[in-house]
Design a protein around this motif. Sequence first.
Motif, PDB file in Angstrom:
ATOM      1  N   ALA A 144      34.210  51.785  36.400  1.00 54.44           N
ATOM      2  CA  ALA A 144      33.669  50.545  37.049  1.00 54.44           C
ATOM      3  C   ALA A 144      34.199  49.271  36.287  1.00 54.44           C
ATOM      4  O   ALA A 144      34.596  48.256  36.900  1.00 54.44           O
ATOM      5  N   ASP A 145      33.964  49.349  35.020  1.00 52.77           N
ATOM      6  CA  ASP A 145      34.101  48.257  34.287  1.00 52.77           C
ATOM      7  C   ASP A 145      35.592  47.982  34.016  1.00 52.77           C
ATOM      8  O   ASP A 145      36.004  46.901  34.084  1.00 52.77           O
ATOM      9  N   VAL A 146      36.218  49.026  33.966  1.00 51.10           N
ATOM     10  CA  VAL A 146      37.833  48.855  34.072  1.00 51.10           C
ATOM     11  C   VAL A 146      38.594  48.003  35.057  1.00 51.10           C
ATOM     12  O   VAL A 146      39.120  47.020  35.024  1.00 51.10           O
ATOM     13  N   PHE A 147      38.101  48.411  36.345  1.00 48.15           N
ATOM     14  CA  PHE A 147      38.476  48.019  37.289  1.00 48.15           C
ATOM     15  C   PHE A 147      37.944  46.354  37.832  1.00 48.15           C
ATOM     16  O   PHE A 147      38.619  45.489  38.378  1.00 48.15           O
ATOM     17  N   ARG A 148      36.553  46.359  37.621  1.00 48.98           N
ATOM     18  CA  ARG A 148      35.968  45.032  37.558  1.00 48.98           C
ATOM     19  C   ARG A 148      36.897  44.224  36.747  1.00 48.98           C
ATOM     20  O   ARG A 148      37.043  42.908  37.324  1.00 48.98           O
ATOM     21  N   PHE A 171      43.317  59.636  31.962  1.00 53.68           N
ATOM     22  CA  PHE A 171      41.936  59.003  31.663  1.00 53.68           C
ATOM     23  C   PHE A 171      41.351  58.963  32.855  1.00 53.68           C
ATOM     24  O   PHE A 171      40.129  58.223  33.200  1.00 53.68           O
ATOM     25  N   LYS A 172      41.812  59.203  34.264  1.00 55.99           N
ATOM     26  CA  LYS A 172      41.030  59.237  35.268  1.00 55.99           C
ATOM     27  C   LYS A 172      40.663  57.714  35.863  1.00 55.99           C
ATOM     28  O   LYS A 172      39.793  57.615  36.572  1.00 55.99           O
ATOM     29  N   CYS A 173      41.495  56.878  35.468  1.00 53.22           N
ATOM     30  CA  CYS A 173      41.365  55.353  35.889  1.00 53.22           C
ATOM     31  C   CYS A 173      42.570  55.244  37.332  1.00 53.22           C
ATOM     32  O   CYS A 173      43.349  54.565  36.970  1.00 53.22           O
ATOM     33  N   ASN A 174      41.894  55.984  38.098  1.00 50.34           N
ATOM     34  CA  ASN A 174      43.055  56.019  39.359  1.00 50.34           C
ATOM     35  C   ASN A 174      42.580  55.380  40.563  1.00 50.34           C
ATOM     36  O   ASN A 174      43.092  55.643  41.807  1.00 50.34           O
ATOM     37  N   ARG A 175      41.715  54.294  40.354  1.00 53.21           N
ATOM     38  CA  ARG A 175      41.528  53.523  41.957  1.00 53.21           C
ATOM     39  C   ARG A 175      42.808  53.006  42.314  1.00 53.21           C
ATOM     40  O   ARG A 175      43.066  53.133  43.626  1.00 53.21           O
ATOM     41  N   ASN A 176      43.637  52.525  41.500  1.00 57.33           N
ATOM     42  CA  ASN A 176      44.999  52.235  41.901  1.00 57.33           C
ATOM     43  C   ASN A 176      45.935  52.058  40.735  1.00 57.33           C
ATOM     44  O   ASN A 176      45.236  52.104  39.355  1.00 57.33           O
ATOM     45  N   LYS A 177      47.139  52.099  40.920  1.00 57.92           N
ATOM     46  CA  LYS A 177      48.248  52.117  39.783  1.00 57.92           C
ATOM     47  C   LYS A 177      48.371  50.565  39.392  1.00 57.92           C
ATOM     48  O   LYS A 177      48.053  49.504  40.245  1.00 57.92           O
ATOM     49  N   LEU A 178      48.936  50.272  38.030  1.00 59.38           N
ATOM     50  CA  LEU A 178      49.257  48.811  37.933  1.00 59.38           C
ATOM     51  C   LEU A 178      50.282  48.288  38.783  1.00 59.38           C
ATOM     52  O   LEU A 178      50.307  47.258  39.208  1.00 59.38           O
ATOM     53  N   THR A 179      51.274  49.189  39.318  1.00 65.41           N
ATOM     54  CA  THR A 179      52.053  48.852  40.081  1.00 65.41           C
ATOM     55  C   THR A 179      51.649  48.471  41.567  1.00 65.41           C
ATOM     56  O   THR A 179      52.556  48.046  42.318  1.00 65.41           O
ATOM     57  N   GLU A 180      50.662  48.819  41.663  1.00 70.76           N
ATOM     58  CA  GLU A 180      49.973  48.467  43.055  1.00 70.76           C
ATOM     59  C   GLU A 180      49.348  46.883  43.295  1.00 70.76           C
ATOM     60  O   GLU A 180      48.563  46.691  44.160  1.00 70.76           O
TER      61      GLU A 180
END
Length: 338
Positions: A206-210, A252-261
């Motif tokens: 949550a912290d990463v994508f926030r 690292f399973k940070c897979n809500r979306n890719k940078l390219t998205e």
Amino acid sequence: MGGTAGDDAGEAGEAGNAAYGRKKFRRSRSHFTDRVTADGRDGWPVEPGRYRLVVSRACPWASRALVSRRLLGLESALSVAVADPIQDDRSWRFTLDPDGRDPVLGIRHLSEAYDARESGHPGGVSVPALVDIPTGRLVTNDYRRLTLDLATEWTALHRPGAPDLYPEPLRDEIDEVMEGVHEDLNNGVYRAGFATDQGEYEAAYADVFRRLDLLSSRLADRRHLVGDTLTEADIRLFTTLVRFDAVYHGHFKCNRNKLTEDPVLWAYARDLFQTPGFGDTVDFDHIKRHYYQVHTGINPSRIVPAGPDLSGWLTPHHREELGGRPFGDGTPPGPPPR
């Protein structure tokens, strides 16, 4: 990677961090925090040719120093040693060099410079590390301070036209931006990747994508993070973004979306990658082999993914339409030395 080198230290690697996969990930603090300064107040004066910067091209913390060194034109003043991305039980090793020794320091492992400084030192062997060539002793592994000092204490050795990466009028804002990026993103991807329970992982995720959403909003109408030129804040964000799809999204399973998205962050990252001093320091082969082959607690098969497709990094980004002057009144660095 990102092992015992801590809240304030660089990459120690899984070999140096018994915490990987067994207890909550915590980045320990740098143990060696001496500074190399213009006045030598810590006993280490800025001198051309005296110090050796030891890095891994796999490591985001060490990569910051590589970018800073290029942008500031310190290549002839500060030599660099590149460690093998795959460590052994003594951590970073110089097996990329003839006879497995760094040709300047004459050592096989970075741990030898640590031991020369302090026998039985606590913590792991991390990069970036600055080593005093005459004595072979480690000077500092404080990666957060190291790049700021390259920008502010080494100015007499900067190339003509070097940018001001830490402009005094903007330091408070730069520090604030960098702190949020560090806690939630630079370190957040590691907290997610090495989480040992679901709640710990989801909090870090949550912290990463926030933070990524906040950064995307911030950069939607401005070319750089702070002010209208490149600063230390951009460097610290770039070295995480450039690893995101290749490593953090899957490994690292940070897979809500890719940078390219994310159209904004993807364009911003491409803009930096195509700027001299950024993309020419990146080695995706080292990055992928280190993460996937060293972190055996996460990837026991040690299989390195074939993807992602990297060709998009050189496609047009159109960020110049937002204005801004990447190098301010200065100039880009020339081609990287051989």
